[in-house]
Design a protein around this motif. Structure first.
Motif, PDB file in Angstrom:
ATOM      1  N   LEU A  75      52.708 -52.574  72.976  1.00  0.00           N
ATOM      2  CA  LEU A  75      51.248 -52.394  72.996  1.00  0.00           C
ATOM      3  C   LEU A  75      50.710 -51.964  71.633  1.00  0.00           C
ATOM      4  CD1 LEU A  75      48.516 -52.213  74.371  1.00  0.00           C
ATOM      5  CD2 LEU A  75      49.162 -49.952  75.241  1.00  0.00           C
ATOM      6  N   LYS A  76      51.379 -51.016  71.022  1.00  0.00           N
ATOM      7  CA  LYS A  76      50.918 -50.520  69.714  1.00  0.00           C
ATOM      8  C   LYS A  76      50.855 -51.685  68.709  1.00  0.00           C
ATOM      9  CE  LYS A  76      50.599 -47.343  66.266  1.00  0.00           C
ATOM     10  NZ  LYS A  76      49.427 -46.518  66.041  1.00  0.00           N
ATOM     11  N   LEU A 136      50.560 -54.878  69.377  1.00  0.00           N
ATOM     12  CA  LEU A 136      49.478 -55.802  69.760  1.00  0.00           C
ATOM     13  C   LEU A 136      48.115 -55.266  69.320  1.00  0.00           C
ATOM     14  CD1 LEU A 136      50.623 -56.803  73.368  1.00  0.00           C
ATOM     15  CD2 LEU A 136      50.473 -58.327  71.388  1.00  0.00           C
ATOM     16  N   LEU A 137      47.914 -53.957  69.489  1.00  0.00           N
ATOM     17  CA  LEU A 137      46.621 -53.364  69.091  1.00  0.00           C
ATOM     18  C   LEU A 137      46.455 -53.419  67.574  1.00  0.00           C
ATOM     19  CD1 LEU A 137      46.578 -50.267  71.492  1.00  0.00           C
ATOM     20  CD2 LEU A 137      45.123 -52.305  71.647  1.00  0.00           C
ATOM     21  N   ASP A 160      47.804 -55.549  65.587  1.00  0.00           N
ATOM     22  CA  ASP A 160      47.601 -56.942  65.226  1.00  0.00           C
ATOM     23  C   ASP A 160      46.150 -57.370  65.481  1.00  0.00           C
ATOM     24  OD1 ASP A 160      48.646 -59.402  64.273  1.00  0.00           O
ATOM     25  OD2 ASP A 160      48.492 -60.175  66.310  1.00  0.00           O
ATOM     26  N   ALA A 161      45.592 -56.820  66.561  1.00  0.00           N
ATOM     27  CA  ALA A 161      44.219 -57.200  66.924  1.00  0.00           C
ATOM     28  C   ALA A 161      43.199 -56.775  65.872  1.00  0.00           C
ATOM     29  CB  ALA A 161      43.855 -56.591  68.281  1.00  0.00           C
ATOM     30  N   VAL A 162      43.529 -55.730  65.107  1.00  0.00           N
ATOM     31  CA  VAL A 162      42.566 -55.255  64.095  1.00  0.00           C
ATOM     32  C   VAL A 162      43.060 -55.552  62.672  1.00  0.00           C
ATOM     33  CG1 VAL A 162      41.645 -53.428  65.551  1.00  0.00           C
ATOM     34  CG2 VAL A 162      43.606 -52.940  64.085  1.00  0.00           C
ATOM     35  N   PHE A 183      42.954 -58.152  60.788  1.00  0.00           N
ATOM     36  CA  PHE A 183      42.153 -58.963  59.862  1.00  0.00           C
ATOM     37  C   PHE A 183      40.668 -58.630  60.014  1.00  0.00           C
ATOM     38  CE2 PHE A 183      46.105 -61.172  60.540  1.00  0.00           C
ATOM     39  CZ  PHE A 183      46.495 -61.475  59.241  1.00  0.00           C
ATOM     40  N   ALA A 184      40.354 -57.413  59.628  1.00  0.00           N
ATOM     41  CA  ALA A 184      38.964 -56.969  59.745  1.00  0.00           C
ATOM     42  C   ALA A 184      38.118 -57.664  58.694  1.00  0.00           C
ATOM     43  CB  ALA A 184      38.888 -55.461  59.534  1.00  0.00           C
TER      44      ALA A 184
END
Lengths: 402, 176
Positions: free
Chosen positions: A5-6, A8-9, A11-13, A15-16
């Protein structure tokens, strides 16, 4: 295959996009906001002076016209309520249908634990932690009574003498385990002038080393304390009140001899405050609720339901509910709770969030009642379910608001 | 506020802005909104700067302000949110050529299926690595509620992710 989970989270941020606001822009915006707020405060102060002066002139020029200064508080309507969203408007910490076996809720204590009785033995009492569902069963009292309140220092059991309707309290000091009994015969009760022969015991609350007791007639109330260490009684309501309230952090009463005022006494020994309530023609204060920061007031006008208002302890009126047909009033730390009659007479529980300024109605069954408040949470009881006409079940839930 | 405070505030903004913005993005799912929320939150910080600066509670208050702004905003927007079924279906049928983008987008979409407070608990616990007590302080709720909301959020998040990908999420290592 599994994913962390860590990771994935992160990775989700990863490319700000470029920040739109530079640091100086945020500092400038913050400074502009501060300046604007200062101007608003100054403007309001000037406006208030103008209004006060204007009202003064108006009273002199046209006495009795009933003109009022422009309101600066929120005027709200329960008719604007939308369905509450669990997880956003409230959190359900614990709930159960007591038609099944299990502990029976009696109330909520200041710690947030529930007072419960055993399903098959009402004289067996304990404290239930809503977060875990576990019950800490307590030593039974010497006589068959029920647990009415508990704190780290005291466990209090109450019985009502059914012949005289006089309350008795069996008190256990938790540090020593010793028991004592407090009996309150009518001769010790406070007098109330309107119906001296009709005074009855109204309820009791444990706060620190004191039990606060309400005595009442149809229209008046009195508040007195019993010190658990000495059993000494003290009356504290200025000789009679229209209504009284005992909160976790403060008590409040509306003195008979000063209609339109509410006295708030913090329980930490701080100075009492007297608030002015905007009392309507033919109205009296019928119900109060008090927290560490607010007082809720329900008026009864010519014995019909009147406005519900919330005041800050600085005396400022914060909220006026203009279309309430309130049958219950409660305050949590951040919300106002009202039970309103609905079309089929079943009642609906509504919550007003002071912070968000929104009314919501809670998904309970019929006849919802707030049984007690502890901080942001309230113990609510109702019958049936929100989606069925079957009223055979009884539900209890601890809901946290705000 | 003195010029020195302005300068110190600017330093704080520079140091914390990116991190707060990422947290806000995980909570709201939109970078532009996240920027706006962070600006609103930092304005709140500025109003209380002297008091916060004295007691060393700056970043905790700023994080709390961000979460509060996002949740308040989500309440106003809740009627426009997309139901879970539509979210998962959209994510699962995205074209294969953009796997990485879809993965990032999918996590955001799964997060969006959680109620705002559960989402905040999961993000603060598993992205910001906050302890239960710190999340409780950030959200203004008790620790027991943080635990129960995190557990419910995690269960729902895992279910949504598994439904979309067939894969499981493991969530270890959160601080006590």
């Amino acid at each position: 295959m599994s994913q962390d989970l860590k990771a994935l989270l992160e990775d989700a941020v990863a490319f700000a996009p470029e920040e739109r606001h530079s640091v100086p822009a945020i500092v400038a915006a913050a400074r502009r906001d501060r300046t604007r707020r200062t101007r608003i405060v100054v403007s309001l102060a000037v406006a208030a002076m103008v209004v006060i002066a204007g009202v003064g002139v108006g009273i002199l020029a046209s006495r009795g016209t009933g003109r009022e200064p422009a309101p600066v508080h929120k005027v709200v309507r329960v008719s604007e309520a939308r369905p509450a969203v669990e997880g956003e408007d409230f959190v359900s910490d614990w709930s159960r249908d007591i038609s099944t076996r299990g502990p029976m809720p009696l109330g909520i204590v200041d710690s947030g634990e529930l007072r419960v009785a055993a399903h098959d033995d009402a004289s067996r009492s304990g404290l239930l932690d809503p977060q875990t569902g576990r019950v800490r069963w307590l030593e039974p009292p010497p006589r068959g009574t029920y647990l009415f309140d508990a704190s780290p220092r005291w466990n209090i059991y109450q019985t009502l003498d059914l012949e005289e309707l006089e309350p008795n309290f069996d008190v256990q000091a938790t540090t020593t385990g010793e028991w004592s009994r407090i009996h309150l015969p009518r001769s010790t009760w406070p007098e109330l002038a309107d119906q001296p022969d009709q005074v009855r015991f109204g309820g009791a609350w444990l706060r620190g080393d004191l039990i606060y007791l309400q005595f009442m007639t149809t229209t008046q109330s009195a508040l007195m304390t019993v010190d658990l260490r000495t059993h000494e009684t003290t009356r504290i309501d200025d000789g009679g009140a229209w209504s009284v309230a005992v909160g976790a952090d403060a008590i409040a009463w509306a003195p008979l001899d000063r209609p339109g005022t509410v006295v708030v006494q913090p329980l930490d020994g701080g100075a009492a405050t007297t608030l002015a309530v905007d009392l309507g023609q033919g109205c009296r204060i019928a119900e109060l609720a008090v927290t560490a920061t607010r007082v809720g007031v329900r008026q009864l006008c010519d014995e019909e339901s009147g406005p519900v208002e919330v005041y800050g302890l600085d005396g400022a009126r914060q909220v006026s509910v203009v279309d309430s047909e309130d049958v219950w009033l409660a305050l949590t730390a951040d919300s106002l709770l009202l039970v309103q009659p609905d079309a089929d007479g079943g009642g609906r529980l509504l919550s007003y969030a002071f912070d968000g300024g929104a009314w919501t109605w809670l998904p309970t069954g019929r006849n919802p009642v707030p049984l007690g408040v502890a901080g942001r949470a309230a113990l609510i009881a109702w019958t049936g379910s929100p989606t069925s006409d079957d009223l055979s079940s009884r539900h209890f839930a601890v809901l946290e608001f705000g | 506020m003195a010029r020195r405070d302005d300068e110190e505030f600017a330093v704080f903004v520079a140091a914390s802005q990116a991190s707060l913005r990422r947290t806000a993005y995980l909570l709201c799912g939109d970078w532009q909104l996240a920027s706006d929320h962070v600006q609103d939150a930092l304005i709140k910080v500025f109003r209380r700067w002297s008091r916060l600066h004295d007691d060393g509670a700056l970043i905790a208050y700023a994080r709390r302000a961000v979460v509060s702004v996002v949740i308040d905003n989500s309440r106003r927007r809740s009627s426009t949110e997309t139901p879970l079924a539509a979210v998962v279906e959209t994510a699962a049928t995205a074209p294969n050529g953009a796997d990485e983008l879809v993965d990032r987008d999918l996590m955001l979409r799964c997060l969006r299926t959680l109620p705002a407070r559960q989402r905040a608990c999961v993000v603060l616990r598993y992205y910001d690595d906050l302890a239960v007590s710190e999340v409780a302080a950030a959200l203004g709720i008790n620790e027991g509620t943080v635990k129960s909301q995190t557990a419910r959020g995690l269960t729902a998040l895992k279910a949504a992710y598994q439904q979309a990908t067939g894969e499981e999420i493991t969530a270890g290592g959160a601080r006590a």
